[in-house]
Design a protein around this motif. Structure first.
Motif: not given
Lengths: 153, 306
Positions: A71-76, A108-109, A113-114, A57-60
């Motif tokens: 990888p950025q949080p929110g990346a899929q 995850p964000p 911590g996940k 996705n755009p974040a990835a």
């Protein structure tokens, strides 16, 4: 008279070769919807006869373009694996065939911590299950991207 | 004049016409025979197949039949032979580079296998040109010995630089480089073993809709297919990835504008600099090869239920 008949056959044959219309072959439906994600790279496993497309996705994608260490949080990420098959229209080429599986990794964000979330969907009788889902979730985002001209676009 | 005399005169005139036609047929030169500079280099069994199926047109040693010399027919045959030799001449095999020879062999097989070559009209009158199923198997077995493998490399060799040209290049066919293909859906991905490349094909929304609706005979105007080509690169674990970027190719559907190339416009942009490749004449070569994909409206890389 024979010459006339031969002439007719010849001209009919010549014209018929320019008006050839073939039957439509059975084209595979597109089982995977990228939902606006972009292709990161393609991986071929010749041993298992499979080919996989990695989407982001755009974040990835931003993570790849900016060469971020993590990888950025929110990346899929979605790793979509197909069985390879002979290309019916070009001997000398293999093409993606039936869809086997889609592996999804969600980042995850940081504050949560996940660990990255991993999910798997199998198709067409595919039996794949990862030996270690956590390891798989860590590995998929680190796969190098292919070089595409004009990226990022 | 009596009726019997009229019939006699008509018979004489018809006889003269037949004799003149026959004389013309036996003396007309349909094709010249330049010297053989270097014949196809292949096993005898393979060579024999190409000889009986292709050599009449695709060599300097072809033999035409008496009916190929008939008035009206001779010009068609002569034109076909000239065109065929321009495209591939087995008698001048030595003039091709190693890569061109490889490409010609695989292409020749695919043209025969698709039924495009030998030309159906030609096969109707030259039964010996037909290639049997067992002969096709012989050709396939031979080509399988020429499959290209990709060696493993120690590490990643791809330069990881980003480029965006200030102005987008335009090909000789008027087709510009379209970076927006990155937002189109993937149509397919292929791995070639007749060379060492891998590809990803993208279809614009019009093309994708046409595929889903099975409306590709013909493809609608506005359909565009983009093909991105890389050299394959094998990592230490045996997996193959896109390595060196080679080119992006486009096929743009416009039946009127590109009527001379089967309704498709062709463009190719090479190297990371996206240098336009070829001329308008190159597109003719592309169109000629894509005839082998007539079943899918000229597109090779559609996945089917085999």
């Amino acid at each position: 008279m024979r010459v006339i008949i031969l002439f007719t056959v010849l001209l009919t044959g010549i014209s018929s070769c320019t008006s050839h219309k073939a039957a439509l072959p059975a084209i595979r439906p597109f089982a995977f919807n990228d939902s606006g994600m972009q292709v990161i790279t393609t991986i071929i496993n010749e041993k298992s006869g499979e080919v996989a497309m990695l989407y982001g996705n755009p974040a990835a994608m931003a993570g790849h373009f900016n060469q971020l260490a993590t990888p950025q949080p929110g990346a899929q990420y979605k790793l979509v694996t197909y069985r390879e098959q002979a290309n019916q229209f070009w001997f000398g080429s293999d093409i993606n065939g039936e869809l086997l599986r889609v592996e999804t990794v969600d980042m995850p964000p940081v504050t949560s911590g996940k660990a990255p979330a991993y999910s798997l969907q199998n198709y067409n009788g595919d039996q794949y299950t990862p030996a270690d889902a956590g390891e798989r979730a860590t590995f998929i985002p680190t796969i190098d991207r292919a070089w595409y001209p004009c990226d990022p676009h | 004049m009596k009726i019997a005399n009229k019939r006699s005169l008509t018979g004489i005139i018809a006889g003269i016409a037949v004799l003149a036609t026959a004389a013309f047929s036996f003396t007309t030169t349909v094709a010249d025979h330049p010297p053989v500079t270097g014949d196809l280099d292949a096993p005898e069994a393979v060579k024999q197949i190409f000889q009986h199926a292709c050599y009449d047109c695709h060599s300097n040693t072809g033999q035409v039949q008496w009916f190929d010399r008939l008035p009206g027919v001779a010009s068609f045959v002569s034109r076909d032979i000239r065109e065929a030799r321009k495209h591939l001449n087995f008698s001048e095999w030595d003039r091709l580079s190693a890569a061109e020879k490889e490409g010609a062999l695989w292409q020749a097989y695919n043209m025969i296998n698709s039924g495009i070559m030998p030309l159906p009209a030609y096969k109707t009158l030259h039964r010996n040109a037909t290639v049997s199923a067992s002969e096709l198997a012989t050709l396939r077995n031979y080509l399988n010995t020429r499959r290209k493998a990709v060696p493993a490399v120690a590490g990643k060799t791809v330069t990881d630089t980003l480029t965006t040209p200030a102005t987008l290049p335009v090909a000789a066919t008027g087709i510009r480089f379209m970076p927006e293909f990155r937002t189109w859906q993937v149509m397919s991905t292929t791995s070639r073993f007749d060379n060492t490349t891998m590809r990803v094909m993208f279809a614009n929304p019009i093309a994708m809709q046409a595929i889903k609706n099975k409306q590709i005979h013909p493809w609608p105007d506005g359909a565009i297919i983009a093909k991105v080509v890389w050299e394959k690169e094998r990592d230490s674990e045996g997996y193959i990835h896109p390595g060196k970027f080679l080119n992006v190719q486009y096929m743009v559907r416009d039946q009127q504008r590109y009527k001379d190339t089967g309704g498709w416009g062709y463009a190719k942009f090479e190297t990371p600099a996206l240098k336009p490749y070829g001329t308008v004449l190159t597109a003719q070569t592309c169109a000629s090869c894509h005839k082998a994909a007539a079943n899918t409206g000229g597109i090779f890389d559609l996945s089917t239920f085999n």
